[in-house]
Design an enzyme around this catalytic site. Structure first.
Site, mmCIF file in Angstrom:
data_model
loop_
_atom_site.group_PDB
_atom_site.id
_atom_site.type_symbol
_atom_site.label_atom_id
_atom_site.label_comp_id
_atom_site.label_asym_id
_atom_site.label_seq_id
_atom_site.Cartn_x
_atom_site.Cartn_y
_atom_site.Cartn_z
ATOM 1 C CB SER A 149 4.274 -7.006 5.686
ATOM 2 O OG SER A 149 4.434 -6.553 7.017
ATOM 3 C CG HIS A 188 5.500 -8.465 1.383
ATOM 4 N ND1 HIS A 188 4.121 -8.446 1.428
ATOM 5 C CD2 HIS A 188 5.909 -9.036 2.558
ATOM 6 C CE1 HIS A 188 3.712 -8.965 2.569
ATOM 7 N NE2 HIS A 188 4.776 -9.331 3.265
ATOM 8 C CG ASN A 244 0.028 -8.130 5.205
ATOM 9 O OD1 ASN A 244 -0.492 -9.158 5.620
ATOM 10 N ND2 ASN A 244 1.343 -8.003 5.066
ATOM 11 C CD GLU A 261 1.672 -7.929 -1.454
ATOM 12 O OE1 GLU A 261 0.459 -7.718 -1.595
ATOM 13 O OE2 GLU A 261 2.305 -7.590 -0.428
#
Length: 291
Positions: A119, A140, A190, A152
C-alpha cells in the site's frame, strides 16, 4: 500473455480476500502462508464470505462451490513457481517482501508476472531486487477486497506495457475498476487517506476531541461512512504507522510525521480490530472508545 493461474502469498485479511475474488472470477488460485492455521482460517473466512454473497443473491450456490474448488493451499512458497501471476500480500515490511521475491525467483517461469499488494512501498525498489523488473508492478487491492471496487495499478520505472495490460485485464475480469498510479510513496489512496487518519490521531492526542466526538464529527459532518479512528482500527494501526513512516521518509516533509500516540498504540500491541483493542476496545459485545 494469458493469465489463468494465480499464486497469492499471505493468507491474512488481504490475501484471503484476493484469493476469494480471483477464484470467483475463474482463476485457479494457490494460496500460501508460513502457518497452516492461517491457511485453514483463510479458507473458513472465504467460505463464510461466499456464503454471505449467496444469501444476498449476488452469486449462486454453484458459483460458490466452484470458487472454493479453485483454491488450493500450500506451506511451501516455491510451489507458486508455475503460476502465471503472483500477488504478494504479506506484511507491510519491505525486508519481508524482498525475502519472499528472492526465494521465489529460482522457481519462476520466465513469463511469470510478479506483483505486490503493498500500500506504500516503492515498486521500483522492490522490482530492482528481482530478475524481471519489466514484469513487476504494484497490484494494490482495497480492504475488504470482495467489497471494494478499486484496484491501484502501479508501474515501476521498468515495468513494460505488456505487463500493465495483462494486469489491467485481470482487474477487468474481476469486475473491478483500475486506477493507474505513479510510483510515489503511498500512491493515490493512501497518500490522501493516511494523513487524514494521522491528523485525526493528532486531534485526539492534543485533546481537541474524544474518540467518539472525532468519529461522529466526520460521519455526520462530512458524510463519511466510518470515522477515521474506527477506520484506522479496521485497517490496523501497525499498517497505518508503516504507511506514515514511508510517507515521512520518502517525501521528507514534516507534515507526514506519524503522531506519537499512533506510535504508542502500536508499541502497546493495540493494533485495532485484529488484536481486540485500538482506539476502540472490541473485547465486549459493543466497541468502547479507549480514550
Amino acid at each position: 500473455m494469458a493469465i489463468e493461474t494465480v499464486g497469492v502469498v499471505g493468507a491474512g485479511q488481504m490475501g484471503n480476500g484476493i484469493a476469494h475474488v480471483m477464484a470467483l472470477a475463474g482463476y485457479k488460485v494457490l494460496l500460501t502462508d508460513v502457518s497452516q492455521d492461517a491457511l485453514d482460517a483463510a479458507l473458513g473466512i472465504i467460505a463464510q464470505n461466499l456464503d454471505r454473497q449467496v444469501s444476498r443473491g449476488k452469486i449462486t450456490q454453484a458459483d460458490r462451490d466452484a470458487a472454493l474448488g479453485r483454491i488450493s493451499t500450500t506451506l511451501t512458497l516455491t510451489d507458486l513457481g508455475p503460476s502465471d501471476l503472483i500477488i504478494e500480500a504479506a506484511t507491510e515490511r519491505e525486508t519481508v517482501k524482498q525475502a519472499i521475491f528472492e526465494d521465489l525467483l529460482p522457481h519462476l517461469k520466465p513469463e511469470t508476472i510478479l506483483t505486490s499488494n503493498t500500500s506504500s512501498i516503492s515498486i521500483t525498489r522492490l522490482a530492482s531486487r528481482t530478475d524481471r523488473p519489466e514484469k513487476f508492478m504494484g497490484f494494490h487491492f482495497m480492504n475488504p477486497v470482495p467489497v471494494m471496487q478499486l484496484v491501484e495499478l502501479i508501474r515501476g520505472i521498468a515495468t513494460d506495457q505488456e505487463t500493465f495490460k495483462a494486469c489491467l485485464g485481470v482487474v477487468e475480469r474481476l469486475g473491478k475498476t483500475a486506477a493507474s498510479a505513479e510510483d510515489f510513496p503511498a500512491f493515490i489512496v493512501n497518500r490522501i487517506l493516511m494523513p487524514m487518519i494521522n491528523e485525526a490521531v493528532y486531534t485526539l492526542y492534543e485533546g481537541v476531541g474524544s474518540v467518539k466526538s472525532i468519529d461522529e464529527s466526520l460521519k455526520l459532518g462530512a458524510n463519511h461512512p466510518m470515522g477515521p479512528l474506527e477506520l484506522a482500527d479496521f485497517i490496523g494501526l501497525d499498517t497505518c504507522l508503516a504507511i506514515m513512516n514511508v510517507l515521512h521518509d520518502g517525501l521528507a516533509d514534516t507534515k507526514y510525521r506519524p503522531c506519537p500516540l499512533l506510535t504508542k498504540y502500536v508499541e502497546a500491541g493495540w493494533l485495532g480490530r485484529k488484536t481486540g483493542r485500538g482506539f476502540y476496545d472490541y473485547r465486549g459485545d459493543t466497541p468502547v472508545p479507549t480514550r
